[in-house]
Design a protein around this motif. Structure first.
Motif, short mmCIF file in Angstrom:
data_model
loop_
_atom_site.label_atom_id
_atom_site.label_comp_id
_atom_site.label_asym_id
_atom_site.label_seq_id
_atom_site.Cartn_x
_atom_site.Cartn_y
_atom_site.Cartn_z
N VAL A 79 4.88 8.15 -10.84
CA VAL A 79 5.17 6.82 -11.35
C VAL A 79 5.52 5.88 -10.20
O VAL A 79 6.28 6.24 -9.30
N HIS A 80 4.92 4.69 -10.23
CA HIS A 80 5.22 3.65 -9.25
C HIS A 80 6.46 2.90 -9.71
O HIS A 80 6.56 2.50 -10.88
N LEU A 81 7.39 2.69 -8.80
CA LEU A 81 8.66 2.05 -9.15
C LEU A 81 8.86 0.79 -8.30
O LEU A 81 9.53 0.82 -7.26
N PRO A 82 8.30 -0.34 -8.72
CA PRO A 82 8.55 -1.58 -7.98
C PRO A 82 10.00 -2.03 -8.10
O PRO A 82 10.48 -2.84 -7.30
N GLN A 83 10.70 -1.51 -9.11
CA GLN A 83 12.13 -1.77 -9.30
C GLN A 83 12.73 -0.57 -10.01
O GLN A 83 12.00 0.25 -10.58
N PRO A 84 14.07 -0.43 -9.98
CA PRO A 84 14.67 0.70 -10.68
C PRO A 84 14.31 0.68 -12.16
O PRO A 84 14.37 -0.38 -12.80
N PRO A 85 13.94 1.82 -12.74
CA PRO A 85 13.55 1.84 -14.16
C PRO A 85 14.78 1.72 -15.06
O PRO A 85 15.89 2.11 -14.69
N SER A 86 14.56 1.19 -16.26
CA SER A 86 15.66 1.05 -17.22
C SER A 86 15.95 2.36 -17.93
O SER A 86 17.04 2.56 -18.47
N ARG A 87 14.99 3.28 -17.94
CA ARG A 87 15.17 4.60 -18.52
C ARG A 87 14.31 5.59 -17.74
O ARG A 87 13.33 5.19 -17.10
N SER A 94 7.84 10.12 -8.01
CA SER A 94 7.90 8.65 -8.03
C SER A 94 7.72 8.14 -6.61
O SER A 94 7.96 8.86 -5.63
N TYR A 95 7.29 6.88 -6.51
CA TYR A 95 7.14 6.26 -5.21
C TYR A 95 7.38 4.77 -5.31
O TYR A 95 7.26 4.16 -6.39
N THR A 96 7.74 4.17 -4.18
CA THR A 96 8.02 2.74 -4.15
C THR A 96 7.87 2.21 -2.73
O THR A 96 8.07 2.96 -1.76
N ALA A 97 7.52 0.93 -2.63
CA ALA A 97 7.56 0.22 -1.36
C ALA A 97 8.69 -0.81 -1.37
O ALA A 97 8.83 -1.58 -0.42
N THR A 98 9.50 -0.80 -2.41
CA THR A 98 10.58 -1.76 -2.56
C THR A 98 11.85 -1.23 -1.92
O THR A 98 12.33 -0.15 -2.29
N TRP A 128 5.71 25.71 -9.19
CA TRP A 128 4.40 26.37 -9.03
C TRP A 128 3.35 25.75 -9.94
O TRP A 128 2.18 25.62 -9.54
N ARG A 129 3.75 25.33 -11.14
CA ARG A 129 2.76 24.73 -12.05
C ARG A 129 2.23 23.42 -11.48
O ARG A 129 1.02 23.16 -11.52
N GLY A 130 3.12 22.60 -10.96
CA GLY A 130 2.69 21.34 -10.37
C GLY A 130 1.83 21.55 -9.14
O GLY A 130 0.81 20.86 -8.96
N LEU A 131 2.21 22.49 -8.29
CA LEU A 131 1.41 22.77 -7.10
C LEU A 131 0.03 23.30 -7.48
O LEU A 131 -0.99 22.90 -6.88
N ALA A 132 -0.02 24.19 -8.46
CA ALA A 132 -1.31 24.74 -8.89
C ALA A 132 -2.20 23.67 -9.49
O ALA A 132 -3.44 23.75 -9.38
N ALA A 133 -1.59 22.68 -10.14
CA ALA A 133 -2.36 21.61 -10.77
C ALA A 133 -2.68 20.47 -9.82
O ALA A 133 -3.42 19.55 -10.18
N GLY A 134 -2.09 20.49 -8.61
CA GLY A 134 -2.46 19.51 -7.60
C GLY A 134 -1.55 18.31 -7.46
O GLY A 134 -1.97 17.28 -6.93
N ALA A 139 -0.26 13.16 -4.77
CA ALA A 139 0.65 12.24 -4.08
C ALA A 139 0.04 11.75 -2.77
O ALA A 139 0.22 10.59 -2.37
N LEU A 140 -0.71 12.60 -2.10
CA LEU A 140 -1.32 12.21 -0.83
C LEU A 140 -2.49 11.26 -1.02
O LEU A 140 -2.74 10.39 -0.18
N THR A 141 -3.23 11.42 -2.12
CA THR A 141 -4.47 10.65 -2.29
C THR A 141 -4.31 9.42 -3.17
O THR A 141 -5.05 8.45 -3.01
N GLU A 142 -3.36 9.42 -4.10
CA GLU A 142 -3.24 8.31 -5.04
C GLU A 142 -2.20 7.27 -4.65
O GLU A 142 -2.28 6.12 -5.07
#
Length: 244
Positions: A79-87, A94-98, A128-134, A139-142
């Motif tokens: 999820v991109h977080l341009p600002q802190p999420p409300s929930r 997650s990632y942000t440039a803010t 392991w599930r997340g790593l196996a699913a990529g 995160a590196l490509t998107e």
């Protein structure tokens, strides 16, 4: 940023305005299996204790905002977080440039991964599930990195303790045939090396600025929570943010 009673700073050559921390299991007020610095609100701990632990985290690290806690589901969504999420968003990274937005993941054996290119920061929950699913490769490509990022691999269950069934090994080898060396036979099961798996995936994308990957949550009960070791337990946090 110096280390504190209940957290430490990753050892990596991040720029001075990039801040990161990983919490330890002591220094909070939770009791029982969550003793004492549990930061997760979904594991059965007293909500008031979790709230106080989170307050201590914000104060101790002088965080610029409440960490962007996630509803983690062992998936591959970021999820991109341009600002802190409300929930809490339903995602495993997650990632942000803010500046001032604090990305965070909670773990208790899964691999926390912190990434930055000096402007964007990201935190990824890589079981392991997340790593196996990529999820790590996603995160590196998107994420729109401006330059090749650096990566820090946080505390996770180590290869001497992470026993898995053949179905887990098969899930990786279907996608990554060369990863057979990350699985060590033990009777009819295998010992899996999450750090080797993550590093392999990073190297496949020509990313070699990889740090960390040396601490086992399972074998350090005074330092870390471990679900595989203890069952019901708290969670430590890995956090990253950029100052203004």
């Amino acid at each position: 940023m110096a280390d504190g009673l209940n957290w430490f700073t990753p050892d990596w050559p991040a720029p001075p305005d990039i801040h990161a921390a990983v919490t330890l299991r002591h220094g909070g007020i939770s009791t029982g299996p969550y003793a004492s610095f549990n930061l997760a609100a979904h594991v059965g701990d007293d909500p008031a204790a979790v709230a106080e632990n989170r307050r201590r985290l914000r104060e101790g690290l002088a965080l610029p905002s409440e960490p962007a806690w996630l509803e983690q589901v062992h998936g591959t969504d970021l999820v991109h977080l341009p600002q802190p999420p409300s929930r809490p968003p339903r995602a495993d990274g997650s990632y942000t440039a803010t500046a001032g937005v604090v990305c965070a993941v909670l773990t208790a054996d899964c691999l926390p991964v912190l990434i930055t290119d000096g402007l964007i920061v990201a935190a990824v929950h890589a079981g392991w599930r997340g790593l196996a699913a990529g999820i790590l490769e996603r995160a590196l490509t998107e994420i729109p990195w401006g330059r090749p990022p650096m990566v820090w691999l946080g505390p996770a269950i180590g290869p001497a303790a992470f026993e898995v069934g053949p179905e887990v090994r098969d899930a990786f080898l279907r996608r990554y045939p060369d990863l057979d060396t990350a699985f060590f036979p033990r009777r009819d099961r295998f010992l899996a090396d999450l750090y080797q798996i993550a590093t392999y995936q990073l190297y496949r994308h020509d990313l070699y600025a990889v740090f960390g990957g040396h601490e086992c949550t399972f074998s350090a009960p005074k330092r870390y929570f471990s679900h595989r070791r203890d069952g019901a337990c708290g969670r430590q946090a890995a956090l990253i943010w950029r100052s203004a």
